[in-house]
Each structure stands twice: as structure tokens, then as C-alpha cells.
Design a protein around this motif. Structure first.
Motif, PDB file in Angstrom:
ATOM      1  N   SER A  43       0.829  -1.214   0.000  1.00  0.00           N
ATOM      2  CA  SER A  43       0.000   0.000   0.000  1.00  0.00           C
ATOM      3  C   SER A  43       0.859   1.259   0.000  1.00  0.00           C
ATOM      4  O   SER A  43       0.541   2.228  -0.695  1.00  0.00           O
ATOM      5  N   VAL A  44       1.955   1.248   0.766  1.00  0.00           N
ATOM      6  CA  VAL A  44       2.863   2.405   0.796  1.00  0.00           C
ATOM      7  C   VAL A  44       3.496   2.597  -0.577  1.00  0.00           C
ATOM      8  O   VAL A  44       3.546   3.717  -1.103  1.00  0.00           O
ATOM      9  N   LYS A  45       3.969   1.520  -1.167  1.00  0.00           N
ATOM     10  CA  LYS A  45       4.590   1.600  -2.495  1.00  0.00           C
ATOM     11  C   LYS A  45       3.597   2.151  -3.522  1.00  0.00           C
ATOM     12  O   LYS A  45       3.914   3.058  -4.297  1.00  0.00           O
ATOM     13  N   ASN A  46       2.379   1.625  -3.513  1.00  0.00           N
ATOM     14  CA  ASN A  46       1.355   2.105  -4.450  1.00  0.00           C
ATOM     15  C   ASN A  46       0.987   3.563  -4.197  1.00  0.00           C
ATOM     16  O   ASN A  46       0.787   4.329  -5.145  1.00  0.00           O
ATOM     17  N   ASP A  47       0.892   3.946  -2.923  1.00  0.00           N
ATOM     18  CA  ASP A  47       0.565   5.335  -2.594  1.00  0.00           C
ATOM     19  C   ASP A  47       1.628   6.275  -3.152  1.00  0.00           C
ATOM     20  O   ASP A  47       1.299   7.300  -3.753  1.00  0.00           O
ATOM     21  N   TYR A  48       2.891   5.929  -2.949  1.00  0.00           N
ATOM     22  CA  TYR A  48       3.955   6.794  -3.461  1.00  0.00           C
ATOM     23  C   TYR A  48       3.891   6.869  -4.985  1.00  0.00           C
ATOM     24  O   TYR A  48       3.940   7.946  -5.566  1.00  0.00           O
ATOM     25  N   GLN A  49       3.752   5.718  -5.610  1.00  0.00           N
ATOM     26  CA  GLN A  49       3.773   5.644  -7.067  1.00  0.00           C
ATOM     27  C   GLN A  49       2.585   6.358  -7.708  1.00  0.00           C
ATOM     28  O   GLN A  49       2.732   7.036  -8.725  1.00  0.00           O
ATOM     29  N   GLN A  50       1.424   6.233  -7.114  1.00  0.00           N
ATOM     30  CA  GLN A  50       0.210   6.789  -7.724  1.00  0.00           C
ATOM     31  C   GLN A  50      -0.126   8.202  -7.250  1.00  0.00           C
ATOM     32  O   GLN A  50      -0.802   8.939  -7.963  1.00  0.00           O
ATOM     33  N   ASN A  51       0.318   8.575  -6.048  1.00  0.00           N
ATOM     34  CA  ASN A  51      -0.078   9.862  -5.488  1.00  0.00           C
ATOM     35  C   ASN A  51       1.077  10.817  -5.217  1.00  0.00           C
ATOM     36  O   ASN A  51       1.024  11.979  -5.592  1.00  0.00           O
ATOM     37  N   ARG A  52       2.097  10.364  -4.521  1.00  0.00           N
ATOM     38  CA  ARG A  52       3.161  11.268  -4.095  1.00  0.00           C
ATOM     39  C   ARG A  52       4.011  11.769  -5.251  1.00  0.00           C
ATOM     40  O   ARG A  52       4.240  12.968  -5.362  1.00  0.00           O
ATOM     41  N   ILE A  53       4.516  10.882  -6.096  1.00  0.00           N
ATOM     42  CA  ILE A  53       5.408  11.314  -7.178  1.00  0.00           C
ATOM     43  C   ILE A  53       4.683  12.268  -8.118  1.00  0.00           C
ATOM     44  O   ILE A  53       5.282  13.178  -8.676  1.00  0.00           O
ATOM     45  N   VAL A  54       3.382  12.109  -8.228  1.00  0.00           N
ATOM     46  CA  VAL A  54       2.575  12.992  -9.077  1.00  0.00           C
ATOM     47  C   VAL A  54       2.409  14.367  -8.442  1.00  0.00           C
ATOM     48  O   VAL A  54       2.462  15.386  -9.123  1.00  0.00           O
ATOM     49  N   ARG A  55       2.244  14.409  -7.126  1.00  0.00           N
ATOM     50  CA  ARG A  55       1.957  15.663  -6.416  1.00  0.00           C
ATOM     51  C   ARG A  55       3.195  16.369  -5.885  1.00  0.00           C
ATOM     52  O   ARG A  55       3.091  17.493  -5.397  1.00  0.00           O
ATOM     53  N   TRP A  56       4.323  15.713  -5.908  1.00  0.00           N
ATOM     54  CA  TRP A  56       5.549  16.305  -5.382  1.00  0.00           C
ATOM     55  C   TRP A  56       6.549  16.546  -6.512  1.00  0.00           C
ATOM     56  O   TRP A  56       7.459  15.744  -6.750  1.00  0.00           O
ATOM     57  N   PRO A  57       6.428  17.665  -7.244  1.00  0.00           N
ATOM     58  CA  PRO A  57       7.325  17.919  -8.374  1.00  0.00           C
ATOM     59  C   PRO A  57       8.792  18.020  -7.962  1.00  0.00           C
ATOM     60  O   PRO A  57       9.683  17.668  -8.733  1.00  0.00           O
ATOM     61  N   HIS A  58       9.063  18.467  -6.724  1.00  0.00           N
ATOM     62  CA  HIS A  58      10.447  18.557  -6.263  1.00  0.00           C
ATOM     63  C   HIS A  58      11.094  17.171  -6.195  1.00  0.00           C
ATOM     64  O   HIS A  58      12.293  17.036  -6.399  1.00  0.00           O
ATOM     65  N   GLU A  59      10.277  16.130  -5.960  1.00  0.00           N
ATOM     66  CA  GLU A  59      10.806  14.761  -5.952  1.00  0.00           C
ATOM     67  C   GLU A  59      11.256  14.355  -7.353  1.00  0.00           C
ATOM     68  O   GLU A  59      12.328  13.784  -7.517  1.00  0.00           O
ATOM     69  N   ARG A  60      10.419  14.637  -8.337  1.00  0.00           N
ATOM     70  CA  ARG A  60      10.769  14.282  -9.729  1.00  0.00           C
ATOM     71  C   ARG A  60      12.045  14.996 -10.148  1.00  0.00           C
ATOM     72  O   ARG A  60      12.913  14.397 -10.791  1.00  0.00           O
ATOM     73  N   GLU A  61      12.169  16.270  -9.776  1.00  0.00           N
ATOM     74  CA  GLU A  61      13.377  17.028 -10.120  1.00  0.00           C
ATOM     75  C   GLU A  61      14.607  16.436  -9.432  1.00  0.00           C
ATOM     76  O   GLU A  61      15.649  16.267 -10.060  1.00  0.00           O
ATOM     77  N   LYS A  62      14.479  16.130  -8.154  1.00  0.00           N
ATOM     78  CA  LYS A  62      15.597  15.575  -7.402  1.00  0.00           C
ATOM     79  C   LYS A  62      16.012  14.211  -7.954  1.00  0.00           C
ATOM     80  O   LYS A  62      17.201  13.928  -8.099  1.00  0.00           O
ATOM     81  N   LEU A  63      15.027  13.375  -8.279  1.00  0.00           N
ATOM     82  CA  LEU A  63      15.300  12.034  -8.798  1.00  0.00           C
ATOM     83  C   LEU A  63      15.801  12.059 -10.239  1.00  0.00           C
ATOM     84  O   LEU A  63      16.540  11.179 -10.657  1.00  0.00           O
ATOM     85  N   GLY A  64      15.336  13.042 -11.009  1.00  0.00           N
ATOM     86  CA  GLY A  64      15.725  13.135 -12.404  1.00  0.00           C
ATOM     87  C   GLY A  64      14.812  12.366 -13.334  1.00  0.00           C
ATOM     88  O   GLY A  64      15.126  12.168 -14.508  1.00  0.00           O
ATOM     89  N   GLN A  65      13.668  11.944 -12.838  1.00  0.00           N
ATOM     90  CA  GLN A  65      12.697  11.246 -13.681  1.00  0.00           C
ATOM     91  C   GLN A  65      11.347  11.174 -12.977  1.00  0.00           C
ATOM     92  O   GLN A  65      11.264  11.285 -11.760  1.00  0.00           O
ATOM     93  N   ALA A  66      10.301  10.963 -13.769  1.00  0.00           N
ATOM     94  CA  ALA A  66       8.943  10.926 -13.235  1.00  0.00           C
ATOM     95  C   ALA A  66       8.498   9.506 -12.904  1.00  0.00           C
ATOM     96  O   ALA A  66       7.476   9.315 -12.246  1.00  0.00           O
ATOM     97  N   ASP A  67       9.237   8.498 -13.357  1.00  0.00           N
ATOM     98  CA  ASP A  67       8.851   7.109 -13.116  1.00  0.00           C
ATOM     99  C   ASP A  67       9.996   6.327 -12.466  1.00  0.00           C
ATOM    100  O   ASP A  67      10.574   5.437 -13.065  1.00  0.00           O
ATOM    101  N   PRO A  68      10.310   6.646 -11.215  1.00  0.00           N
ATOM    102  CA  PRO A  68      11.444   6.006 -10.542  1.00  0.00           C
ATOM    103  C   PRO A  68      11.139   4.553 -10.169  1.00  0.00           C
ATOM    104  O   PRO A  68       9.995   4.108 -10.195  1.00  0.00           O
ATOM    105  N   VAL A  69      12.180   3.841  -9.814  1.00  0.00           N
ATOM    106  CA  VAL A  69      12.045   2.490  -9.284  1.00  0.00           C
ATOM    107  C   VAL A  69      11.776   2.625  -7.792  1.00  0.00           C
ATOM    108  O   VAL A  69      12.482   3.342  -7.088  1.00  0.00           O
ATOM    109  N   ILE A  70      10.745   1.931  -7.309  1.00  0.00           N
ATOM    110  CA  ILE A  70      10.310   2.064  -5.919  1.00  0.00           C
ATOM    111  C   ILE A  70      10.248   0.677  -5.306  1.00  0.00           C
ATOM    112  O   ILE A  70       9.693  -0.233  -5.903  1.00  0.00           O
TER     113      ILE A  70
END
Length: 114
Positions: A43-70
Motif C-alpha cells: 500500500s505504501v509503495k502504491n501510494d507513493y507511485q500513484q499519489n506522491r510522485i505525481v503531487r511532489w514535483p520537487h521529488e521528480r526534479e531531485k530524482l531526475g525522472q517521473a517514473d522512478p524504481v520504488i
């Protein structure tokens, strides 16, 4: 001189509180009452993948991609009675981000602590 020292100490203390607050993100979390550790981890993995990475643009910038491995190592999940600590790793092209996600199933919240 004492006044400057006291002011600097106060500023440092305030900065540390602000930094601590920035490292914690409490969010709504789906009902997980009655689930075991593996299901809560999923559930945590799915929440991050479906909700957090979408709503936290600073995460995508820091990671360097919008579809990270989780991933979640289910052997490292601790807790009981609807209170869980889930280690979450997010790997992007630029960096990895490590979280301890504190899940409260009764309150329906998860606190992503980096």
C-alpha cells in the motif's frame, strides 16, 4: 556580544525546526486496518507511485525522472495494531531517496520522513 550570540543561537534553533518540518510529509492514506506487514508495504509503495510522485514535483526534479524504481523490503517493516514503520526506497537517474513511512491505519495517515 552576548546579544549577538543569543540571536545566532535562536536563529540556528529556528532553522533546525524548519528543516525538520520540511523532511516530514504527512498525508492521507487508504484504510489499512487488519492488513499484515506485506500488504501495508504494498500500500505504501502504491501510494507513493500513484499519489506522491505525481503531487511532489520537487521529488521528480531531485530524482531526475517521473517514473522512478520504488521498493519496500518487507522484512524491515515493523509495527503492529495498525501502527507501521515502512522503509521505502525510491531510485531515480540522479539519486536515491530513502523514507521511513509511519503509517497509522486507524487515523488513515502516512508520514513520509526522509
Amino acid at each position: 556580544m552576548k546579544k549577538i550570540g543569543i540571536a545566532l543561537c535562536a536563529a540556528c534553533l529556528l532553522t533546525s525546526f524548519i528543516a525538520s518540518a520540511a523532511e516530514s510529509n504527512k498525508v492521507k492514506f487508504p484504510n489499512c486496518e487488519g492488513l499484515d506487514a506485506d500488504a501495508v508495504g504494498d500500500s505504501v509503495k502504491n501510494d507513493y507511485q500513484q499519489n506522491r510522485i505525481v503531487r511532489w514535483p520537487h521529488e521528480r526534479e531531485k530524482l531526475g525522472q517521473a517514473d522512478p524504481v520504488i521498493w519496500v523490503n518487507s522484512k524491515e517493516i515493523t509495527g503492529k495494531n495498525g501502527q507501521w514503520k515502512v522503509p521505502l526506497t525510491v531510485r531515480g537517474m540522479n539519486t536515491d531517496i530513502h523514507y521511513t513511512v509511519v503509517v497509522d491505519c486507524k487515523d488513515g495517515t502516512a508520514d513520509y520522513q526522509s
